[in-house]
Motif scaffolding. Structure first.
Motif, PDB file in Angstrom:
ATOM      1  N   GLY A   1       0.795  -1.220   0.000  1.00 22.77           N
ATOM      2  CA  GLY A   1       0.000   0.000   0.000  1.00 22.77           C
ATOM      3  C   GLY A   1       0.817   1.254   0.000  1.00 22.77           C
ATOM      4  O   GLY A   1       1.991   1.265  -0.365  1.00 22.77           O
ATOM      5  N   ASN A   2       0.215   2.326   0.412  1.00 24.76           N
ATOM      6  CA  ASN A   2       0.814   3.639   0.329  1.00 24.76           C
ATOM      7  C   ASN A   2       1.524   3.994   1.631  1.00 24.76           C
ATOM      8  O   ASN A   2       1.202   4.983   2.282  1.00 24.76           O
ATOM      9  CB  ASN A   2      -0.298   4.661   0.042  1.00 24.76           C
ATOM     10  CG  ASN A   2       0.273   5.987  -0.355  1.00 24.76           C
ATOM     11  OD1 ASN A   2       1.399   6.083  -0.795  1.00 24.76           O
ATOM     12  ND2 ASN A   2      -0.523   7.022  -0.189  1.00 24.76           N
ATOM     13  N   GLN A   3       2.483   3.149   2.009  1.00 21.04           N
ATOM     14  CA  GLN A   3       3.175   3.380   3.269  1.00 21.04           C
ATOM     15  C   GLN A   3       4.676   3.427   3.051  1.00 21.04           C
ATOM     16  O   GLN A   3       5.262   2.491   2.496  1.00 21.04           O
ATOM     17  CB  GLN A   3       2.836   2.273   4.264  1.00 21.04           C
ATOM     18  CG  GLN A   3       1.381   2.269   4.704  1.00 21.04           C
ATOM     19  CD  GLN A   3       1.063   1.065   5.557  1.00 21.04           C
ATOM     20  OE1 GLN A   3       1.328  -0.071   5.174  1.00 21.04           O
ATOM     21  NE2 GLN A   3       0.510   1.307   6.730  1.00 21.04           N
ATOM     22  N   PHE A   4       5.279   4.512   3.515  1.00 18.56           N
ATOM     23  CA  PHE A   4       6.715   4.713   3.376  1.00 18.56           C
ATOM     24  C   PHE A   4       7.245   5.155   4.728  1.00 18.56           C
ATOM     25  O   PHE A   4       6.797   6.168   5.272  1.00 18.56           O
ATOM     26  CB  PHE A   4       6.978   5.793   2.322  1.00 18.56           C
ATOM     27  CG  PHE A   4       8.428   6.030   2.026  1.00 18.56           C
ATOM     28  CD1 PHE A   4       9.105   7.083   2.605  1.00 18.56           C
ATOM     29  CD2 PHE A   4       9.108   5.197   1.150  1.00 18.56           C
ATOM     30  CE1 PHE A   4      10.441   7.308   2.328  1.00 18.56           C
ATOM     31  CE2 PHE A   4      10.456   5.420   0.861  1.00 18.56           C
ATOM     32  CZ  PHE A   4      11.117   6.475   1.451  1.00 18.56           C
ATOM     33  N   TYR A   5       8.176   4.390   5.289  1.00 22.80           N
ATOM     34  CA  TYR A   5       8.666   4.672   6.630  1.00 22.80           C
ATOM     35  C   TYR A   5      10.176   4.752   6.659  1.00 22.80           C
ATOM     36  O   TYR A   5      10.878   3.966   6.010  1.00 22.80           O
ATOM     37  CB  TYR A   5       8.223   3.583   7.613  1.00 22.80           C
ATOM     38  CG  TYR A   5       6.753   3.624   7.948  1.00 22.80           C
ATOM     39  CD1 TYR A   5       5.887   2.701   7.379  1.00 22.80           C
ATOM     40  CD2 TYR A   5       6.241   4.558   8.831  1.00 22.80           C
ATOM     41  CE1 TYR A   5       4.546   2.715   7.685  1.00 22.80           C
ATOM     42  CE2 TYR A   5       4.897   4.581   9.141  1.00 22.80           C
ATOM     43  CZ  TYR A   5       4.045   3.655   8.565  1.00 22.80           C
ATOM     44  OH  TYR A   5       2.713   3.681   8.865  1.00 22.80           O
ATOM     45  N   PHE A   6      10.655   5.693   7.474  1.00 26.35           N
ATOM     46  CA  PHE A   6      12.077   5.759   7.770  1.00 26.35           C
ATOM     47  C   PHE A   6      12.390   4.881   8.971  1.00 26.35           C
ATOM     48  O   PHE A   6      11.604   4.809   9.926  1.00 26.35           O
ATOM     49  CB  PHE A   6      12.490   7.198   8.098  1.00 26.35           C
ATOM     50  CG  PHE A   6      12.815   8.029   6.897  1.00 26.35           C
ATOM     51  CD1 PHE A   6      11.814   8.642   6.166  1.00 26.35           C
ATOM     52  CD2 PHE A   6      14.127   8.204   6.487  1.00 26.35           C
ATOM     53  CE1 PHE A   6      12.107   9.403   5.046  1.00 26.35           C
ATOM     54  CE2 PHE A   6      14.434   8.966   5.372  1.00 26.35           C
ATOM     55  CZ  PHE A   6      13.422   9.564   4.649  1.00 26.35           C
ATOM     56  N   GLY A   7      13.541   4.245   8.944  1.00 30.09           N
ATOM     57  CA  GLY A   7      14.046   3.570  10.123  1.00 30.09           C
ATOM     58  C   GLY A   7      14.524   4.594  11.143  1.00 30.09           C
ATOM     59  O   GLY A   7      14.626   5.791  10.839  1.00 30.09           O
ATOM     60  N   THR A   8      14.835   4.141  12.350  1.00 33.29           N
ATOM     61  CA  THR A   8      15.243   5.054  13.416  1.00 33.29           C
ATOM     62  C   THR A   8      16.709   5.455  13.316  1.00 33.29           C
ATOM     63  O   THR A   8      17.157   6.313  14.054  1.00 33.29           O
ATOM     64  CB  THR A   8      14.975   4.437  14.796  1.00 33.29           C
ATOM     65  OG1 THR A   8      15.518   3.122  14.818  1.00 33.29           O
ATOM     66  CG2 THR A   8      13.479   4.378  15.064  1.00 33.29           C
TER      67      THR A   8
END
Lengths: 111, 113
Positions: free
Chosen positions: A96-103
């Motif tokens: 889906g439309n999900q984009f995440y940065f790691g910590t």
């Protein structure tokens, strides 16, 4: 929701030693991006990987995308003081439309 | 000069005040983004925009308002600042939404007292 985890959180190395940071996702990714942020600076895009098992190199930096497209790694050979900073991965979920940065992994290089 | 610029670089404001952070890019990138960076949380997306007059919420939109009347500008407004909004804010732009790297501005360090 989907998250991108990075390990280790901190790493101190002697100059000349190698360094590796790992990025793991709970879901399959369409792509993985890597950024570098110097202390007090802003994130700078390094590279994007999109293919299963892909390996790309930039001088002393080697980036790898896992076969299952759920993990990635950044390896620096023979670290230099100019490598100091925080390295972030960021991934786009293929569901889906999900984009995440790691910590991020904060790298300190001891001269 | 080409690039992406943010202003101000540093801002101290009081709780309850409205504050606007500015972002300007000269690449004519379609997509623009606002992120906040906090220790232990990395970068979290607040809002993004695909084009002029098209904006959408990100992961943490509450308490923020954006607009994009021109392609090159993407201001972020905190309508009534709270201490939890103390953070470093980064604006970014890209040719693609998530399928290529983004170019980040220098950041705005906001302190709400």
């Amino acid at each position: 929701g989907q998250q991108v985890m990075q390990i280790p959180q901190y790493q101190h190395v002697q100059e000349g030693e190698d360094f590796t940071t790992y990025c793991n996702s709970s879901t399959t990714l369409s792509n993985i991006q890597w950024y570098k942020q110097r202390p007090g600076g802003h994130p700078v895009f390094l590279i994007q990987l999109v293919k299963s098992g892909e390996v790309k190199k930039q001088k002393r930096l080697t980036f790898q995308f896992g076969e299952a497209k759920k993990n990635s790694s950044l390896h620096i050979t023979a670290t230099q003081t100019t490598d100091v900073g925080t390295y972030f991965c960021a991934g786009l979920a293929d569901t889906g439309n999900q984009f995440y940065f790691g910590t991020g992994t904060s790298l300190t290089v001891i001269p | 000069d080409a690039g992406i610029t943010q202003s101000p670089r540093y801002k101290i404001t009081e709780t309850g005040r409205q504050v606007t952070l500015m972002c300007h890019q000269t690449w004519s990138h379609s997509y623009m983004f606002w992120y906040r960076q906090d220790l232990g949380h990395g970068l979290r997306l607040i809002y993004y925009s695909a084009a002029a007059d098209i904006t959408d919420k990100g992961e943490v939109p509450d308490g923020y308002v954006v607009s994009r009347s021109k392609t090159e500008n993407f201001p972020l407004t905190l309508e009534s600042a709270t201490r939890s909004q103390t953070s470093v804010y980064f604006c970014a732009s890209s040719e693609s939404k998530w399928n290529w790297g983004a170019f980040f501005g220098q950041g705005t360090r906001l302190t709400v007292v």
